[in-house]
Design a protein around this motif. Structure first.
Motif, mmCIF file in Angstrom:
data_model
loop_
_atom_site.group_PDB
_atom_site.id
_atom_site.type_symbol
_atom_site.label_atom_id
_atom_site.label_comp_id
_atom_site.label_asym_id
_atom_site.label_seq_id
_atom_site.Cartn_x
_atom_site.Cartn_y
_atom_site.Cartn_z
ATOM 1 N N CYS A 135 0.825 -1.219 0.000
ATOM 2 C CA CYS A 135 0.000 0.000 0.000
ATOM 3 C C CYS A 135 0.853 1.260 0.000
ATOM 4 C CB CYS A 135 -0.923 0.015 1.219
ATOM 5 S SG CYS A 135 -2.235 -1.194 1.139
ATOM 6 N N ILE A 136 1.979 1.232 0.682
ATOM 7 C CA ILE A 136 2.819 2.421 0.803
ATOM 8 C C ILE A 136 3.579 2.692 -0.486
ATOM 9 C CG2 ILE A 136 4.839 3.374 1.986
ATOM 10 C CD1 ILE A 136 3.902 1.889 4.482
ATOM 11 N N ARG A 137 4.063 1.658 -1.133
ATOM 12 C CA ARG A 137 4.958 1.815 -2.296
ATOM 13 C C ARG A 137 4.374 2.713 -3.394
ATOM 14 N NH1 ARG A 137 9.991 2.205 -3.581
ATOM 15 N NH2 ARG A 137 10.488 1.347 -5.591
ATOM 16 N N PRO A 138 3.146 2.473 -3.874
ATOM 17 C CA PRO A 138 2.656 3.323 -4.967
ATOM 18 C C PRO A 138 2.354 4.764 -4.547
ATOM 19 C CG PRO A 138 1.209 1.427 -4.639
ATOM 20 C CD PRO A 138 2.266 1.374 -3.606
ATOM 21 N N PHE A 139 2.176 4.971 -3.254
ATOM 22 C CA PHE A 139 1.800 6.303 -2.773
ATOM 23 C C PHE A 139 2.925 6.981 -1.997
ATOM 24 C CE2 PHE A 139 -2.124 3.833 -3.060
ATOM 25 C CZ PHE A 139 -2.796 4.606 -3.994
ATOM 26 N N LYS A 140 4.154 6.514 -2.165
ATOM 27 C CA LYS A 140 5.254 7.062 -1.382
ATOM 28 C C LYS A 140 5.516 8.531 -1.686
ATOM 29 C CE LYS A 140 9.158 5.797 -4.232
ATOM 30 N NZ LYS A 140 10.394 5.098 -4.293
ATOM 31 N N PHE A 141 5.154 9.003 -2.872
ATOM 32 C CA PHE A 141 5.343 10.415 -3.185
ATOM 33 C C PHE A 141 4.418 11.300 -2.353
ATOM 34 C CE2 PHE A 141 1.974 9.012 -5.926
ATOM 35 C CZ PHE A 141 1.091 10.074 -5.964
ATOM 36 N N LEU A 142 3.333 10.733 -1.832
ATOM 37 C CA LEU A 142 2.426 11.501 -0.979
ATOM 38 C C LEU A 142 2.902 11.542 0.474
ATOM 39 C CD1 LEU A 142 -1.007 10.160 -2.231
ATOM 40 C CD2 LEU A 142 0.016 12.378 -2.712
ATOM 41 N N TYR A 143 3.662 10.546 0.878
ATOM 42 C CA TYR A 143 4.100 10.448 2.262
ATOM 43 C C TYR A 143 5.457 11.121 2.413
ATOM 44 C CZ TYR A 143 5.620 8.511 6.682
ATOM 45 O OH TYR A 143 6.087 8.372 7.964
ATOM 46 N N LYS A 144 5.438 12.318 2.956
ATOM 47 C CA LYS A 144 6.676 13.043 3.214
ATOM 48 C C LYS A 144 6.695 13.376 4.693
ATOM 49 C CE LYS A 144 6.851 14.808 -1.376
ATOM 50 N NZ LYS A 144 6.340 15.776 -2.265
ATOM 51 N N PRO A 145 7.271 12.507 5.491
ATOM 52 C CA PRO A 145 7.243 12.762 6.928
ATOM 53 C C PRO A 145 7.997 14.034 7.284
ATOM 54 C CG PRO A 145 8.721 10.955 6.429
ATOM 55 C CD PRO A 145 8.037 11.320 5.146
ATOM 56 N N GLU A 146 7.479 14.732 8.272
ATOM 57 C CA GLU A 146 8.158 15.937 8.752
ATOM 58 C C GLU A 146 9.521 15.529 9.302
ATOM 59 O OE1 GLU A 146 6.895 18.856 8.307
ATOM 60 O OE2 GLU A 146 4.933 18.185 7.667
ATOM 61 N N SER A 147 10.499 16.365 9.113
ATOM 62 C CA SER A 147 11.850 16.014 9.545
ATOM 63 C C SER A 147 11.956 15.938 11.065
ATOM 64 C CB SER A 147 12.844 17.032 9.007
ATOM 65 O OG SER A 147 12.505 18.326 9.462
ATOM 66 N N ASN A 148 11.095 16.669 11.775
ATOM 67 C CA ASN A 148 11.202 16.665 13.235
ATOM 68 C C ASN A 148 10.167 15.771 13.904
ATOM 69 O OD1 ASN A 148 8.979 18.169 12.645
ATOM 70 N ND2 ASN A 148 9.464 19.859 14.010
#
Length: 164
Positions: free
Chosen positions: A37-50
């Motif tokens: 599930c994560i792989r195709p949508f990884k461009f949407l998941y940008k975790p905050e650096s902090n």
């Protein structure tokens, strides 16, 4: 890919809860579903650096405090809305109020916007271009300063502690 494995592990645990079976096979299957599930949508998941998935104990306590305040505010707002609705003559002045916010990260802004929306009688409608003002529709906007103060003092300070 390493940063997605902890999130996929959370998917695995959620899968175990949904499936109702807590076994190694179920956890591994949930982990694999999470990675798929994560792989195709990884461009949407940008975790905050902090912000980290596994936070230090002080962050966990702040998050727990935030949820306790959220539950308290939801209960208070439910009582206020129930009083408004049960009156024979509804005397409200709905409107949209510009509420300045101090949150700067995507996670913090989403947290305060969703917190406002979860509270009965209010809904976050929009955010300004510079991301410093939320536009909030209130069931009773007769005192905009009280609404702004309530968001800043009762909700936002806990969102800032927990998510920024």
């Amino acid at each position: 890919m390493k940063k997605y494995v902890p999130l996929a592990a959370v998917f695995g645990i959620v899968w175990c809860f949904l499936h109702g079976t807590f076994s190694l096979n179920s956890l591994i299957f949930g982990l694999l579903i999470g990675l798929v599930c994560i792989r195709p949508f990884k461009f949407l998941y940008k975790p905050e650096s902090n912000f980290k998935l596994f936070s230090p104990p002080s962050r966990i306590i702040s998050i727990m405090r935030y949820f306790m305040v959220l539950i308290k505010e939801i209960i208070k707002a439910n009582i206020v809305v129930a009083k408004i609705v049960t009156k024979p003559k509804i005397d409200i002045k709905p409107g949209i109020i510009a509420v300045p916010i101090r949150c700067k990260t995507d996670l913090g802004i989403t947290g305060i916007a969703n917190t406002i929306t979860l509270t009965p009688g209010t809904i976050t409608v929009d955010i300004s271009e510079d991301r410093s003002i939320l536009y909030v529709h209130c069931i009773d906007a007769s005192d905009p300063d009280a609404v702004r103060a309530s968001v800043a003092n009762d909700l936002e300070k806990y969102v800032l502690e927990a998510f920024e």
